[in-house]
Design a protein around this motif. Structure first.
Motif, short mmCIF file in Angstrom:
data_model
loop_
_atom_site.label_atom_id
_atom_site.label_comp_id
_atom_site.label_asym_id
_atom_site.label_seq_id
_atom_site.Cartn_x
_atom_site.Cartn_y
_atom_site.Cartn_z
N GLU A 11 5.62 -17.35 7.40
CA GLU A 11 5.46 -15.90 7.88
C GLU A 11 6.89 -15.27 7.75
OE1 GLU A 11 2.76 -14.04 8.28
OE2 GLU A 11 1.76 -15.66 7.64
N ASP A 12 7.90 -16.06 8.04
CA ASP A 12 9.30 -15.45 8.27
C ASP A 12 9.67 -15.00 6.51
OD1 ASP A 12 9.76 -15.61 10.65
OD2 ASP A 12 10.85 -17.59 10.82
N ILE A 13 9.50 -16.06 5.65
CA ILE A 13 9.55 -15.59 4.22
C ILE A 13 9.03 -14.45 3.83
CG2 ILE A 13 9.19 -16.56 1.79
CD1 ILE A 13 10.00 -19.40 3.04
N VAL A 14 7.48 -14.49 4.16
CA VAL A 14 6.59 -13.43 3.69
C VAL A 14 7.17 -12.13 4.16
CG1 VAL A 14 4.48 -12.11 3.84
CG2 VAL A 14 4.58 -14.75 3.26
N LEU A 15 7.40 -11.80 5.31
CA LEU A 15 8.11 -10.80 6.24
C LEU A 15 9.46 -10.38 5.54
CD1 LEU A 15 7.51 -8.72 8.66
CD2 LEU A 15 9.18 -10.39 9.99
N ASN A 16 10.18 -11.20 5.32
CA ASN A 16 11.46 -10.88 4.43
C ASN A 16 11.24 -10.38 3.03
OD1 ASN A 16 14.18 -10.83 3.72
ND2 ASN A 16 14.58 -13.11 3.81
N LEU A 17 10.59 -11.10 2.25
CA LEU A 17 10.25 -10.71 0.95
C LEU A 17 9.47 -9.43 0.72
CD1 LEU A 17 9.64 -14.20 -0.83
CD2 LEU A 17 11.96 -12.77 -0.61
N SER A 18 8.55 -9.33 1.63
CA SER A 18 7.53 -8.09 1.63
C SER A 18 8.48 -6.85 2.09
CB SER A 18 6.64 -8.18 2.72
OG SER A 18 5.72 -9.14 2.47
N SER A 19 9.60 -6.91 2.86
CA SER A 19 10.38 -5.86 3.35
C SER A 19 11.22 -5.63 1.98
CB SER A 19 11.00 -5.91 4.53
OG SER A 19 12.11 -7.02 4.59
N GLN A 20 11.70 -6.56 1.46
CA GLN A 20 12.68 -6.49 0.29
C GLN A 20 11.96 -5.92 -1.05
OE1 GLN A 20 15.57 -9.66 -0.28
NE2 GLN A 20 15.12 -10.39 1.62
N PHE A 21 10.75 -6.31 -1.30
CA PHE A 21 10.30 -6.12 -2.59
C PHE A 21 9.04 -5.49 -2.82
CE2 PHE A 21 13.13 -10.16 -2.95
CZ PHE A 21 14.01 -9.40 -4.04
N ALA A 22 8.29 -5.26 -1.70
CA ALA A 22 7.04 -4.59 -1.40
C ALA A 22 6.86 -3.68 -0.72
CB ALA A 22 6.01 -5.77 -1.17
N ASP A 23 7.86 -2.96 -0.34
CA ASP A 23 8.04 -2.03 0.73
C ASP A 23 7.01 -2.11 2.01
OD1 ASP A 23 9.52 -0.11 -1.10
OD2 ASP A 23 7.62 0.53 -2.05
N GLY A 24 7.32 -3.29 2.40
CA GLY A 24 6.57 -3.72 3.44
C GLY A 24 4.98 -4.21 3.54
N GLU A 25 4.61 -4.04 2.47
CA GLU A 25 3.13 -4.69 2.12
C GLU A 25 3.29 -6.11 2.03
OE1 GLU A 25 0.26 -3.28 -1.10
OE2 GLU A 25 1.34 -1.32 -1.03
N LYS A 26 2.37 -6.69 2.73
CA LYS A 26 2.24 -8.31 2.49
C LYS A 26 2.28 -8.75 1.45
CE LYS A 26 0.78 -12.13 5.53
NZ LYS A 26 0.08 -12.49 6.58
N ILE A 27 3.25 -9.47 0.91
CA ILE A 27 3.20 -10.50 -0.38
C ILE A 27 2.68 -11.68 -0.26
CG2 ILE A 27 5.35 -11.86 -0.32
CD1 ILE A 27 6.33 -10.14 -2.63
N GLY A 28 1.82 -12.13 -1.28
CA GLY A 28 0.97 -13.10 -1.28
C GLY A 28 1.67 -14.48 -1.96
#
Length: 115
Positions: A11-28
């Motif tokens: 969840e930490d990784i997803v949160l970090n990457l989502s904020s960096q690369f997906a404008d906060g949308e949850k990345i799978g």
């Protein structure tokens, strides 16, 4: 890695990457794998062909499965693409088990790189 630790780290990784690369949308999982593959390719982001995207996912899968002994790194070809050799077959895994193995490999990848 216990289930709680894996879930929290994932969840930490997803949160970090989502904020960096997906404008906060949850990345799978596939999105995280794509980012790992692009990182390992080392060219930065650009427009990739469909075949290159498949190759990038392959690079990521091989990379995250290295610590488990399924692949070894062979080297970089003349175009700069990494290549791997399969050293043992993955055991038959159910879908949930495959996802868990990928998440575990991703968590190890980011722990190793301290990202």
């Amino acid at each position: 890695m216990n289930e709680k630790s894996l879930k929290e780290k994932w969840e930490d990784i997803v949160l970090n990457l989502s904020s960096q690369f997906a404008d906060g949308e949850k990345i799978g999982v596939e999105g995280v794998l794509f980012l790992i593959g692009v990182q390992e390719l080392g060219e930065g982001y650009r427009v990739f062909t469909k075949e290159e995207k498949q190759d990038i996912l392959h690079i990521a899968l091989c990379t995250i499965l290295l610590p488990f002994g399924y692949y070894t790194f062979e080297g970089i070809d003349e175009q700069g693409w990494p290549h791997f050799e399969s050293v043992k077959n993955l055991p038959p895994l159910k879908r949930g088990e495959q996802t868990r193995l990928m998440k575990e490999g991703i968590v190890l990848y980011f722990d190793k790189d301290d990202v």
